[in-house]
Enzyme design. Sequence first.
Site, PDB file in Angstrom:
ATOM      1  N   TYR A  64      91.999  65.019  29.916  1.00 26.75           N
ATOM      2  CA  TYR A  64      92.005  66.456  29.611  1.00 26.75           C
ATOM      3  C   TYR A  64      92.685  67.319  30.673  1.00 26.75           C
ATOM      4  O   TYR A  64      93.422  68.249  30.325  1.00 26.75           O
ATOM      5  CB  TYR A  64      90.586  66.941  29.293  1.00 26.75           C
ATOM      6  CG  TYR A  64      90.191  66.576  27.884  1.00 26.75           C
ATOM      7  CD1 TYR A  64      90.510  67.410  26.817  1.00 26.75           C
ATOM      8  CD2 TYR A  64      89.565  65.362  27.598  1.00 26.75           C
ATOM      9  CE1 TYR A  64      90.195  67.061  25.505  1.00 26.75           C
ATOM     10  CE2 TYR A  64      89.246  65.004  26.299  1.00 26.75           C
ATOM     11  CZ  TYR A  64      89.566  65.851  25.257  1.00 26.75           C
ATOM     12  OH  TYR A  64      89.266  65.509  23.970  1.00 26.75           O
ATOM     13  N   GLU A 122      82.688  64.119  22.656  1.00 31.58           N
ATOM     14  CA  GLU A 122      83.183  62.743  22.684  1.00 31.58           C
ATOM     15  C   GLU A 122      82.282  61.839  23.524  1.00 31.58           C
ATOM     16  O   GLU A 122      82.082  60.659  23.182  1.00 31.58           O
ATOM     17  CB  GLU A 122      84.633  62.724  23.176  1.00 31.58           C
ATOM     18  CG  GLU A 122      85.580  63.287  22.121  1.00 31.58           C
ATOM     19  CD  GLU A 122      86.947  63.693  22.660  1.00 31.58           C
ATOM     20  OE1 GLU A 122      87.299  63.279  23.791  1.00 31.58           O
ATOM     21  OE2 GLU A 122      87.673  64.429  21.955  1.00 31.58           O
TER      22      GLU A 122
END
Length: 393
Positions: free
Chosen positions: A95, A137
């Site tokens: 990310y 997630e």
Amino acid sequence: MLSQRTRDIVKSTAPVLADHGTAITSVFYRNMFAAHPELLNIFNHTNQAQGRQQAALANTVYAAAVHIDNLENILPAVVQIAHKHVSLGVKAEHYPIVGEHLLKAIKEVLGEAATDDILGAWAEAYGVIADAFISVEANMYKESREQDNGWNFFKSFIVAQKVKESDTITSFYLKPADGSNVPEYKPGQYISIRVSIPGEKYMMIRQYSLSQAPRPDEFRISVKREADKDPNGVVSLYLHEQVQEGNTVEVSAPAGEFILDPAKPTPVAFLSGGVGITPMIGMLETVSTTTPDRPTVFLHAARNEALAAFQVEVEKHAANMSNVKYKTFFSDKPDGYISRKVLEEFVDTAGDVYVCGPVPFMESIIRELHEIGVKNEQIHHEFFGPAMQLDNK
């Protein structure tokens, strides 16, 4: 928590993102892969080449800008994308890389219009959105890891059987190489297959629907053989032509939100086109074994009889059911498509409707379902690949 000023700035960029979103995401992917080519082992190269991934990300970024005051509005999209990420093996450490290159792409495309205030606000907003994805997630990975016979990322499976279902579709029966069982999954979910193809620099991952009701010891996927020159077909051709019984492939745990509730007794209709039948046949089998009295409709569209898979299976499952209507439509014959008249005849507008197939098929079917009075919340559809905007108005 984002400050009001940050939210105001992000909201103000929504019109710009509507105009330049795909340009920004195209630059983003180009630069990120140049800096981190290892990520090409995760992303679908064909979707990149065709612009589908860029468009899907642009839609997500635009939606985040529009809904920045109430990010819970985009939670369903976050969950859907998170399922894809988990099936691909996206990790928390990816990310910051995405954030860095997304901000650089905004700056590169917008130039002086991307002020320090705008870049600062988007950096802050991205941090919040990324944290939401990472959290969702992490929970999915935990659930997958901790369920019976579960795992994270990829695991070796042996191709136990390879069965031709039609002129273009072949089923692969997959069993864990370590001799264990497989986790329970929900009808309609998919797995990722990861392969290393001779001559290709990077590994390739494709998602395939699970095409039978859950079994304790195996998965089944049913793969359409794409045309030789179709860029979408690199993995499908490899599976069809080179992968044989006894070979090994890498498999992710089941994922996906396009699922059947097996306990529901209310009417249900399954409407598929082409290879879109693959999640539907598993759903039909589930209904036939768990709620065989449930009012059920199964309509499938194919170009011709040679391309229609699972016809015998459909009849077999239907034979176990007390309230089922099913029909296959061949487009090479008169009235060989699922029209509004057909939907009016077969579909109970009070029930759930599942739709899967090529995008034009889904657009047409969903448009006609709306016309006959089926509400949006009753319609469930699945994309093969990145989610796109459906034109079903």
